[in-house]
Design a protein around this motif. Structure first.
Motif, PDB file in Angstrom:
ATOM      1  N   ASN A  33       9.137   2.983  -3.214  1.00  0.00           N
ATOM      2  CA  ASN A  33       9.675   2.889  -4.574  1.00  0.00           C
ATOM      3  C   ASN A  33       9.114   1.681  -5.305  1.00  0.00           C
ATOM      4  O   ASN A  33       8.814   1.761  -6.501  1.00  0.00           O
ATOM      5  CB  ASN A  33      11.204   2.832  -4.550  1.00  0.00           C
ATOM      6  CG  ASN A  33      11.819   4.187  -4.310  1.00  0.00           C
ATOM      7  OD1 ASN A  33      11.227   5.217  -4.623  1.00  0.00           O
ATOM      8  ND2 ASN A  33      13.012   4.204  -3.748  1.00  0.00           N
ATOM      9  N   ALA A  34       8.959   0.568  -4.600  1.00  0.00           N
ATOM     10  CA  ALA A  34       8.370  -0.621  -5.218  1.00  0.00           C
ATOM     11  C   ALA A  34       6.928  -0.352  -5.623  1.00  0.00           C
ATOM     12  O   ALA A  34       6.491  -0.764  -6.709  1.00  0.00           O
ATOM     13  CB  ALA A  34       8.448  -1.806  -4.254  1.00  0.00           C
ATOM     14  N   ASP A  35       6.175   0.342  -4.775  1.00  0.00           N
ATOM     15  CA  ASP A  35       4.806   0.705  -5.127  1.00  0.00           C
ATOM     16  C   ASP A  35       4.773   1.616  -6.352  1.00  0.00           C
ATOM     17  O   ASP A  35       3.943   1.438  -7.248  1.00  0.00           O
ATOM     18  CB  ASP A  35       4.108   1.403  -3.955  1.00  0.00           C
ATOM     19  CG  ASP A  35       3.749   0.453  -2.828  1.00  0.00           C
ATOM     20  OD1 ASP A  35       3.761  -0.772  -3.056  1.00  0.00           O
ATOM     21  OD2 ASP A  35       3.462   0.954  -1.718  1.00  0.00           O
ATOM     22  N   LEU A  36       5.675   2.588  -6.394  1.00  0.00           N
ATOM     23  CA  LEU A  36       5.727   3.482  -7.547  1.00  0.00           C
ATOM     24  C   LEU A  36       6.028   2.719  -8.833  1.00  0.00           C
ATOM     25  O   LEU A  36       5.435   2.988  -9.883  1.00  0.00           O
ATOM     26  CB  LEU A  36       6.777   4.566  -7.333  1.00  0.00           C
ATOM     27  CG  LEU A  36       6.409   5.700  -6.397  1.00  0.00           C
ATOM     28  CD1 LEU A  36       7.612   6.596  -6.147  1.00  0.00           C
ATOM     29  CD2 LEU A  36       5.266   6.504  -6.970  1.00  0.00           C
ATOM     30  N   ILE A  37       6.933   1.770  -8.750  1.00  0.00           N
ATOM     31  CA  ILE A  37       7.271   0.979  -9.937  1.00  0.00           C
ATOM     32  C   ILE A  37       6.066   0.157 -10.383  1.00  0.00           C
ATOM     33  O   ILE A  37       5.753   0.086 -11.565  1.00  0.00           O
ATOM     34  CB  ILE A  37       8.495   0.083  -9.655  1.00  0.00           C
ATOM     35  CG1 ILE A  37       9.747   0.952  -9.548  1.00  0.00           C
ATOM     36  CG2 ILE A  37       8.660  -0.976 -10.736  1.00  0.00           C
ATOM     37  CD1 ILE A  37      10.977   0.210  -9.064  1.00  0.00           C
ATOM     38  N   ARG A  38       5.369  -0.460  -9.419  1.00  0.00           N
ATOM     39  CA  ARG A  38       4.189  -1.250  -9.772  1.00  0.00           C
ATOM     40  C   ARG A  38       3.123  -0.356 -10.406  1.00  0.00           C
ATOM     41  O   ARG A  38       2.512  -0.729 -11.403  1.00  0.00           O
ATOM     42  CB  ARG A  38       3.627  -1.959  -8.538  1.00  0.00           C
ATOM     43  CG  ARG A  38       4.399  -3.206  -8.182  1.00  0.00           C
ATOM     44  CD  ARG A  38       3.615  -4.086  -7.228  1.00  0.00           C
ATOM     45  NE  ARG A  38       3.281  -3.430  -5.972  1.00  0.00           N
ATOM     46  CZ  ARG A  38       4.046  -3.433  -4.895  1.00  0.00           C
ATOM     47  NH1 ARG A  38       5.198  -4.055  -4.911  1.00  0.00           N
ATOM     48  NH2 ARG A  38       3.663  -2.812  -3.790  1.00  0.00           N
ATOM     49  N   TYR A  39       2.885   0.815  -9.846  1.00  0.00           N
ATOM     50  CA  TYR A  39       1.895   1.718 -10.421  1.00  0.00           C
ATOM     51  C   TYR A  39       2.336   2.215 -11.797  1.00  0.00           C
ATOM     52  O   TYR A  39       1.531   2.341 -12.708  1.00  0.00           O
ATOM     53  CB  TYR A  39       1.617   2.905  -9.495  1.00  0.00           C
ATOM     54  CG  TYR A  39       0.795   2.533  -8.290  1.00  0.00           C
ATOM     55  CD1 TYR A  39      -0.456   1.968  -8.427  1.00  0.00           C
ATOM     56  CD2 TYR A  39       1.279   2.764  -7.007  1.00  0.00           C
ATOM     57  CE1 TYR A  39      -1.217   1.621  -7.323  1.00  0.00           C
ATOM     58  CE2 TYR A  39       0.524   2.426  -5.894  1.00  0.00           C
ATOM     59  CZ  TYR A  39      -0.721   1.854  -6.060  1.00  0.00           C
ATOM     60  OH  TYR A  39      -1.463   1.514  -4.975  1.00  0.00           O
ATOM     61  N   ALA A  40       3.612   2.501 -11.946  1.00  0.00           N
ATOM     62  CA  ALA A  40       4.115   2.986 -13.228  1.00  0.00           C
ATOM     63  C   ALA A  40       4.006   1.917 -14.306  1.00  0.00           C
ATOM     64  O   ALA A  40       3.754   2.222 -15.474  1.00  0.00           O
ATOM     65  CB  ALA A  40       5.560   3.447 -13.085  1.00  0.00           C
ATOM     66  N   CYS A  41       4.181   0.689 -13.945  1.00  0.00           N
ATOM     67  CA  CYS A  41       4.072  -0.412 -14.907  1.00  0.00           C
ATOM     68  C   CYS A  41       2.629  -0.842 -15.114  1.00  0.00           C
ATOM     69  O   CYS A  41       2.370  -1.783 -15.857  1.00  0.00           O
ATOM     70  CB  CYS A  41       4.903  -1.600 -14.437  1.00  0.00           C
ATOM     71  SG  CYS A  41       6.662  -1.281 -14.436  1.00  0.00           S
ATOM     72  N   ASN A  42       1.707  -0.195 -14.414  1.00  0.00           N
ATOM     73  CA  ASN A  42       0.280  -0.480 -14.512  1.00  0.00           C
ATOM     74  C   ASN A  42      -0.031  -1.934 -14.162  1.00  0.00           C
ATOM     75  O   ASN A  42      -0.888  -2.560 -14.759  1.00  0.00           O
ATOM     76  CB  ASN A  42      -0.242  -0.130 -15.909  1.00  0.00           C
ATOM     77  CG  ASN A  42      -1.731   0.076 -15.918  1.00  0.00           C
ATOM     78  OD1 ASN A  42      -2.329   0.281 -14.875  1.00  0.00           O
ATOM     79  ND2 ASN A  42      -2.320   0.035 -17.097  1.00  0.00           N
ATOM     80  N   GLU A  43       0.699  -2.499 -13.228  1.00  0.00           N
ATOM     81  CA  GLU A  43       0.441  -3.862 -12.797  1.00  0.00           C
ATOM     82  C   GLU A  43      -0.705  -3.939 -11.806  1.00  0.00           C
ATOM     83  O   GLU A  43      -1.290  -4.984 -11.635  1.00  0.00           O
ATOM     84  CB  GLU A  43       1.691  -4.462 -12.154  1.00  0.00           C
ATOM     85  CG  GLU A  43       2.768  -4.754 -13.137  1.00  0.00           C
ATOM     86  CD  GLU A  43       3.977  -5.379 -12.484  1.00  0.00           C
ATOM     87  OE1 GLU A  43       4.938  -5.616 -13.209  1.00  0.00           O
ATOM     88  OE2 GLU A  43       3.954  -5.619 -11.274  1.00  0.00           O
ATOM     89  N   ILE A  44      -1.052  -2.827 -11.180  1.00  0.00           N
ATOM     90  CA  ILE A  44      -2.133  -2.842 -10.213  1.00  0.00           C
ATOM     91  C   ILE A  44      -3.348  -2.231 -10.883  1.00  0.00           C
ATOM     92  O   ILE A  44      -3.475  -1.024 -10.988  1.00  0.00           O
ATOM     93  CB  ILE A  44      -1.754  -2.082  -8.931  1.00  0.00           C
ATOM     94  CG1 ILE A  44      -0.572  -2.745  -8.277  1.00  0.00           C
ATOM     95  CG2 ILE A  44      -2.940  -2.004  -7.989  1.00  0.00           C
ATOM     96  CD1 ILE A  44      -0.108  -2.060  -7.021  1.00  0.00           C
ATOM     97  N   ALA A  45      -4.270  -3.098 -11.360  1.00  0.00           N
ATOM     98  CA  ALA A  45      -5.462  -2.607 -12.032  1.00  0.00           C
ATOM     99  C   ALA A  45      -6.647  -2.566 -11.091  1.00  0.00           C
ATOM    100  O   ALA A  45      -7.616  -1.886 -11.324  1.00  0.00           O
ATOM    101  CB  ALA A  45      -5.785  -3.480 -13.230  1.00  0.00           C
ATOM    102  N   VAL A  46      -6.614  -3.335 -10.022  1.00  0.00           N
ATOM    103  CA  VAL A  46      -7.677  -3.353  -9.029  1.00  0.00           C
ATOM    104  C   VAL A  46      -7.047  -3.112  -7.673  1.00  0.00           C
ATOM    105  O   VAL A  46      -5.863  -3.360  -7.477  1.00  0.00           O
ATOM    106  CB  VAL A  46      -8.429  -4.709  -9.038  1.00  0.00           C
ATOM    107  CG1 VAL A  46      -9.184  -4.885 -10.324  1.00  0.00           C
ATOM    108  CG2 VAL A  46      -7.493  -5.858  -8.797  1.00  0.00           C
ATOM    109  N   PRO A  47      -7.821  -2.618  -6.724  1.00  0.00           N
ATOM    110  CA  PRO A  47      -7.261  -2.395  -5.397  1.00  0.00           C
ATOM    111  C   PRO A  47      -6.725  -3.693  -4.808  1.00  0.00           C
ATOM    112  O   PRO A  47      -7.253  -4.775  -5.094  1.00  0.00           O
ATOM    113  CB  PRO A  47      -8.442  -1.882  -4.573  1.00  0.00           C
ATOM    114  CG  PRO A  47      -9.473  -1.471  -5.553  1.00  0.00           C
ATOM    115  CD  PRO A  47      -9.223  -2.240  -6.804  1.00  0.00           C
TER     116      PRO A  47
END
Length: 173
Positions: A107-121
Protein backbone atom coordinates in the motif's frame (compact mmCIF):
# COMPACT_ATOMS: atom_id res chain seq x y z
CA UNK A 1 -31.47 -41.37 21.06
CA UNK A 2 -32.83 -44.88 21.00
CA UNK A 3 -29.85 -46.21 19.08
CA UNK A 4 -26.69 -44.93 17.49
CA UNK A 5 -27.96 -45.65 13.98
CA UNK A 6 -30.75 -47.37 12.14
CA UNK A 7 -28.59 -50.48 11.69
CA UNK A 8 -28.07 -50.87 15.45
CA UNK A 9 -24.30 -50.63 15.02
CA UNK A 10 -22.52 -49.25 18.04
CA UNK A 11 -21.30 -45.68 18.11
CA UNK A 12 -17.59 -45.07 17.57
CA UNK A 13 -17.05 -44.65 21.32
CA UNK A 14 -18.70 -47.91 22.31
CA UNK A 15 -16.99 -49.75 19.48
CA UNK A 16 -13.61 -48.36 20.56
CA UNK A 17 -14.28 -49.21 24.20
CA UNK A 18 -15.62 -52.65 23.17
CA UNK A 19 -18.88 -52.34 24.97
CA UNK A 20 -22.51 -52.61 24.01
CA UNK A 21 -24.01 -49.33 22.84
CA UNK A 22 -27.10 -48.92 24.97
CA UNK A 23 -30.11 -46.77 24.13
CA UNK A 24 -29.44 -43.32 25.58
CA UNK A 25 -25.66 -43.67 25.17
CA UNK A 26 -24.21 -40.22 25.81
CA UNK A 27 -21.58 -40.69 23.10
CA UNK A 28 -23.86 -41.93 20.29
CA UNK A 29 -25.13 -38.56 18.98
CA UNK A 30 -21.62 -37.07 18.83
CA UNK A 31 -19.39 -39.98 17.80
CA UNK A 32 -21.05 -41.75 14.85
CA UNK A 33 -19.71 -45.12 13.75
CA UNK A 34 -18.38 -43.56 10.54
CA UNK A 35 -15.87 -41.44 12.49
CA UNK A 36 -13.90 -43.83 14.70
CA UNK A 37 -10.74 -41.70 14.72
CA UNK A 38 -12.60 -38.77 16.25
CA UNK A 39 -13.32 -40.70 19.43
CA UNK A 40 -9.94 -42.43 19.41
CA UNK A 41 -8.18 -39.04 19.56
CA UNK A 42 -10.53 -37.68 22.23
CA UNK A 43 -10.09 -40.82 24.32
CA UNK A 44 -6.31 -40.73 23.96
CA UNK A 45 -6.06 -37.11 25.15
CA UNK A 46 -8.94 -36.71 27.61
CA UNK A 47 -10.11 -40.20 28.54
CA UNK A 48 -13.59 -41.64 28.21
CA UNK A 49 -14.61 -41.10 31.82
CA UNK A 50 -13.62 -37.42 31.75
CA UNK A 51 -15.58 -36.88 28.55
CA UNK A 52 -18.59 -38.68 30.06
CA UNK A 53 -18.45 -36.47 33.16
CA UNK A 54 -18.13 -33.34 31.06
CA UNK A 55 -21.05 -34.22 28.80
CA UNK A 56 -23.26 -35.13 31.75
CA UNK A 57 -22.58 -31.72 33.35
CA UNK A 58 -23.57 -29.80 30.23
CA UNK A 59 -27.02 -28.97 28.97
CA UNK A 60 -28.00 -31.08 25.94
CA UNK A 61 -27.83 -28.13 23.53
CA UNK A 62 -24.22 -27.39 24.61
CA UNK A 63 -22.87 -30.91 24.13
CA UNK A 64 -22.28 -30.86 20.40
CA UNK A 65 -20.11 -27.73 20.61
CA UNK A 66 -18.19 -29.23 23.53
CA UNK A 67 -17.53 -32.47 21.64
CA UNK A 68 -16.40 -30.54 18.56
CA UNK A 69 -14.02 -28.49 20.71
CA UNK A 70 -12.67 -31.60 22.40
CA UNK A 71 -12.20 -33.33 19.05
CA UNK A 72 -10.38 -30.31 17.61
CA UNK A 73 -8.07 -29.99 20.60
CA UNK A 74 -7.45 -33.74 20.69
CA UNK A 75 -6.49 -33.81 17.01
CA UNK A 76 -4.18 -30.83 17.54
CA UNK A 77 -2.60 -32.54 20.58
CA UNK A 78 -2.03 -35.71 18.60
CA UNK A 79 -0.19 -33.67 15.95
CA UNK A 80 1.65 -31.42 18.40
CA UNK A 81 1.69 -32.87 21.93
CA UNK A 82 3.34 -29.82 23.50
CA UNK A 83 1.37 -26.88 22.12
CA UNK A 84 -1.77 -28.43 20.63
CA UNK A 85 -4.10 -25.92 19.04
CA UNK A 86 -2.20 -23.04 20.67
CA UNK A 87 0.71 -23.83 18.37
CA UNK A 88 -1.57 -23.67 15.35
CA UNK A 89 -3.08 -20.39 16.56
CA UNK A 90 0.37 -18.89 17.13
CA UNK A 91 1.50 -19.98 13.67
CA UNK A 92 -1.57 -18.40 12.08
CA UNK A 93 -1.12 -15.18 14.08
CA UNK A 94 2.50 -14.86 12.91
CA UNK A 95 1.38 -15.50 9.35
CA UNK A 96 -1.30 -12.78 9.63
CA UNK A 97 1.29 -10.33 11.02
CA UNK A 98 3.71 -11.11 8.18
CA UNK A 99 0.99 -10.72 5.57
CA UNK A 100 -0.16 -7.46 7.19
CA UNK A 101 3.40 -6.08 6.91
CA UNK A 102 3.53 -7.11 3.24
CA UNK A 103 0.16 -5.48 2.63
CA UNK A 104 1.26 -2.28 4.38
CA UNK A 105 4.44 -2.16 2.27
CA UNK A 106 2.48 -2.74 -0.94
CA UNK A 107 0.00 0.00 0.00
CA UNK A 108 2.87 2.38 0.75
CA UNK A 109 4.37 1.62 -2.66
CA UNK A 110 1.02 2.23 -4.33
CA UNK A 111 0.68 5.58 -2.57
CA UNK A 112 4.20 6.60 -3.61
CA UNK A 113 3.52 5.61 -7.23
CA UNK A 114 0.14 7.34 -7.20
CA UNK A 115 1.70 10.55 -5.91
CA UNK A 116 4.38 10.25 -8.61
CA UNK A 117 7.14 10.55 -6.02
CA UNK A 118 9.18 7.81 -7.67
CA UNK A 119 10.48 9.25 -10.94
CA UNK A 120 13.59 7.08 -11.18
CA UNK A 121 14.14 3.48 -10.17
CA UNK A 122 15.09 3.08 -6.50
CA UNK A 123 18.81 2.93 -5.79
CA UNK A 124 20.02 -0.35 -4.38
CA UNK A 125 23.09 -0.83 -2.24
CA UNK A 126 25.07 -1.83 -5.36
CA UNK A 127 24.22 1.28 -7.35
CA UNK A 128 25.67 4.72 -6.73
CA UNK A 129 23.87 7.86 -7.89
CA UNK A 130 25.65 9.87 -10.53
CA UNK A 131 26.76 13.22 -9.11
CA UNK A 132 24.99 15.43 -11.67
CA UNK A 133 21.66 13.54 -12.01
CA UNK A 134 18.66 15.73 -11.49
CA UNK A 135 16.03 13.97 -9.38
CA UNK A 136 12.70 15.63 -10.09
CA UNK A 137 9.82 15.60 -7.68
CA UNK A 138 6.10 15.52 -8.38
CA UNK A 139 5.96 15.33 -12.16
CA UNK A 140 8.83 17.64 -13.14
CA UNK A 141 10.23 16.67 -16.53
CA UNK A 142 13.69 15.21 -16.61
CA UNK A 143 16.18 17.40 -18.49
CA UNK A 144 17.65 14.47 -20.42
CA UNK A 145 16.04 12.15 -22.86
CA UNK A 146 16.18 8.46 -21.94
CA UNK A 147 13.89 5.82 -23.44
CA UNK A 148 11.74 5.84 -20.32
CA UNK A 149 11.54 9.66 -20.37
CA UNK A 150 9.51 10.54 -23.43
CA UNK A 151 7.92 13.60 -21.87
CA UNK A 152 10.40 16.09 -23.39
CA UNK A 153 8.39 16.68 -26.55
CA UNK A 154 7.21 20.19 -25.74
CA UNK A 155 10.53 21.77 -26.75
CA UNK A 156 10.63 23.89 -23.60
CA UNK A 157 14.12 22.59 -22.75
CA UNK A 158 17.15 23.09 -24.93
CA UNK A 159 18.44 19.57 -24.38
CA UNK A 160 16.86 17.65 -27.22
CA UNK A 161 18.19 14.19 -27.91
CA UNK A 162 20.18 13.74 -24.72
CA UNK A 163 22.79 15.72 -22.93
CA UNK A 164 24.81 15.63 -19.80
CA UNK A 165 21.90 15.75 -17.40
CA UNK A 166 22.67 19.15 -15.88
CA UNK A 167 19.60 20.71 -17.41
CA UNK A 168 21.23 23.63 -19.24
CA UNK A 169 21.52 21.89 -22.62
CA UNK A 170 24.95 23.25 -23.47
CA UNK A 171 26.80 19.96 -23.12
CA UNK A 172 29.20 21.40 -20.52
CA UNK A 173 29.47 19.87 -17.10
Amino acid sequence: MASSSSYNSPCAACKFLRRKCMPGCIFAPYFPPEEPQKFANVHKIFGASNVTKLLNELLPHQREDAVNSLAYEAEARVRDPVYGCVGAISFLQRQVQRLQKELDAANADLIRYACNEIAVPPITHRQRPLPDIYYPSHGTALPYNYPWNNNNTSGDMNNEGGGNGNGNGDGNM
